[in-house]
Write an enzyme that holds these catalytic residues in place. Structure first.
Site, mmCIF file in Angstrom:
data_model
loop_
_atom_site.group_PDB
_atom_site.id
_atom_site.type_symbol
_atom_site.label_atom_id
_atom_site.label_comp_id
_atom_site.label_asym_id
_atom_site.label_seq_id
_atom_site.Cartn_x
_atom_site.Cartn_y
_atom_site.Cartn_z
ATOM 1 N N ASP A 1 0.740 -1.147 -0.169
ATOM 2 C CA ASP A 1 0.052 -0.080 -0.135
ATOM 3 C C ASP A 1 0.980 1.049 -0.148
ATOM 4 O OD1 ASP A 1 -1.710 2.155 0.526
ATOM 5 O OD2 ASP A 1 -2.993 0.989 1.927
ATOM 6 N N HIS A 2 1.103 1.908 -1.278
ATOM 7 C CA HIS A 2 2.114 3.004 -1.244
ATOM 8 C C HIS A 2 1.873 3.971 -0.220
ATOM 9 C CE1 HIS A 2 -1.234 4.619 -3.667
ATOM 10 N NE2 HIS A 2 -0.721 6.029 -3.406
ATOM 11 N N HIS B 1 -6.247 2.737 2.451
ATOM 12 C CA HIS B 1 -5.443 3.918 2.843
ATOM 13 C C HIS B 1 -6.153 4.291 4.152
ATOM 14 C CE1 HIS B 1 -3.807 3.521 -0.864
ATOM 15 N NE2 HIS B 1 -4.304 4.435 -1.587
#
Length: 508
Positions: free
Chosen positions: A177-178, A240
């Site tokens: 998950d960047h 996120h």
């Protein structure tokens, strides 16, 4: 830092993600010496490219990061291409032969990292072929990086996880998950646990509410086809936002290591209150953007976007009120919101502290005057993007003869130079994976609990096929219902950038 010896195989090596994110990130690791001579990359995809064509693409993708064509060429010389059908067993035999050859040629110690930058529907097929055709028989470590979305609901995510777990152990799976690679996301723990000023008051005795905003000023763009099947809830909240929330809400870990941090994040997610359909309607708002005008430019509505069903009920905006039912956070609302075509692009967290119970500085007997002079709450703001840093609002005295309160702000932002030299999220996460550190990746228990919460909301919305979907004009910060959500509790959104645009005639 010691050089990493590794063979990286990228499934989807010709794709947009590889060219925009992966190759530049690997190149920066190469420039810093974390990757030197003992590494190789195999790119696989359906296109019938040669090694030369592949290397030209790689060099092009890093052209703006180097002043030397020779350096880019030296980097690209480590890249090899194999045209590959993920369903064809024979292609894995060819891949194994090339992998063994490169392992010997570059002295890679049998370390292998597989990056699955493809449709999740193919993950099970790929990992089982890696096992059956002997690509996991080398002496070193074997790790797999998986891109989101990890499933479309809990059921599909569990099926996908079971398929991968048949081949790879949980400790070898890196769900990327960047957002977790962003500098200020990682700094949340530093702000909390390295400052007794905050950790001592990080609980329901002192905090009134927590606000998490992930705003995008773009529309759905070329992702319209995918987005209309997903929506803001699955696209942003499930991953996120819940990851950010877990970092904010978790209890202090016994030690600052992968296992202890993960355990506390999982506990926090499991403590989030699950809603029934009636509670979803009370605590969550969905909406779609319609035509709007900001800064002299008119934007079309979601239903007028290409590839979007004119009858679509897919949400482009979500706002919600969540409660964490544990000793630390009982009674504190966590407000979340995210959406497309909002006023500004930005991610920020606002921790709103309780106001002092009595205003000692106002001796008026007039209730209206007392309320007007009520001290503003202290607010800690953590800026994630596009700027990075934090601020703390305090109450001071206004200059003059009277004892009027004046809000002041202690503000720190990283300079443009520091931000420019900060490792990009993918760079940091790939390096973590090469180092065997899964702290900033999502564990299955985090993914599964996030899906269970989101599924409850999604199912309630899907069951309601008649209620009109609220709307908001493109360029605004969401529908009125999202503001009412906080006003019901006596609060307001701290971040309201649309006010500035309205004051300056840029937004009607």
């Amino acid at each position: 830092m010691k050089e990493k010896k590794v063979l990286i195989t990228i499934f989807g090596g010709t794709g947009d993600l590889a060219q925009r994110k992966l190759y530049p990130s690997l190149f920066r690791l190469y420039q810093k010496g974390q990757l030197k001579e003992s590494f190789a990359v195999i790119g696989t995809a359906r296109r019938p490219w040669s090694n030369e064509t592949y290397r030209e693409v790689v060099m092009s993708s890093v052209s703006n990061l180097t002043a030397s064509e020779q350096q880019a060429a030296a980097f690209a010389s480590h890249f090899y291409y194999q045209s590959h059908d993920v369903n064809d067993t024979n292609h894995y035999d060819t891949l194994k032969k090339l992998a063994n050859q490169l392992d010997e040629e570059y002295g890679l110690a049998g370390n292998r990292l597989f990056y699955l930058a493809m449709s999740p529907s193919l993950f099970g097929t790929i990992v089982h072929h890696l096992q059956s055709q002997g690509l996991l028989e080398s002496d070193g470590y074997h790790r797999v990086i998986i891109e989101k979305p990890f499933g479309t609901d809990y059921q599909t995510a569990e099926k996908l996880n079971n398929e991968i777990n048949e081949v790879f152990d949980e400790s070898e799976i890196y769900r990327i998950d960047h957002y977790l690679g962003k500098e200020m996301i990682q700094s949340i723990s530093a702000v909390r646990f390295a400052n007794s000023l905050f950790e001592a008051v990080w609980n329901n005795r002192y905090i009134d509410n927590v606000q998490i905003s992930l705003a995008e000023n773009l529309g759905v763009e070329e992702r319209a086809g995918y987005y209309d099947q997903s929506g803001a809830l699955k696209d942003m909240v499930q991953n996120h936002i819940f990851q950010v929330l877990a970092l904010l809400a978790m209890d202090p870990p016994a030690a600052f290591n992968e296992e202890e941090i993960r355990n506390e994040k999982i506990k926090a997610l499991r403590a989030i209150r699950m809603y029934d359909a009636e509670e979803v309607a009370k605590n969550f708002v969905r909406a779609q953007y319609v035509q709007g005008k900001i800064s002299g430019r008119t934007y079309k509505g979601y239903k007028e976007e290409d590839q979007v069903n004119p009858e679509s009920r897919t949400e482009t905006f979500v706002a919600g009120r969540l409660f964490i039912d544990n000793f630390r956070w009982s009674g504190v609302p966590f407000y979340i919101r995210t959406g497309k075509r909002m006023t500004e692009k930005g991610t920020r967290i606002n921790i709103v502290f309780k106001s002092v119970p009595i205003n000692l500085f106002n001796h008026s007997f007039d209730e209206e005057e007392q309320n007007a002079q009520k001290p503003e709450p202290n607010v800690l703001t953590i800026y994630i993007q596009p700027t990075e840093g934090f601020s703390l609002s305090l109450n001071g005295k206004e200059v003059g003869p009277n004892f009027n309160l004046l809000p002041v702000k202690l503000n720190y932002r990283n300079s443009a130079e520091i931000i420019a030299n900060t490792p990009e999220a993918y760079e940091k996460l790939i390096l973590d994976c090469l180092s065997g550190d899964g702290t900033n990746f999502t564990h299955w228990h985090e993914v599964s609990q996030s899906w269970k919460i989101v599924d409850q909301i999604r199912q309630a919305w899907d069951a309601d096929t008649t209620s009109p979907i609220p709307t908001y004009a493109a360029g605004t910060m969401g529908p009125d219902e999202a503001f009412h959500l906080l006003q019901e509790d006596g609060f307001n959104w701290v971040w309201q950038p649309d006010h500035w645009y309205r004051e300056h005639g840029e937004l009607s």
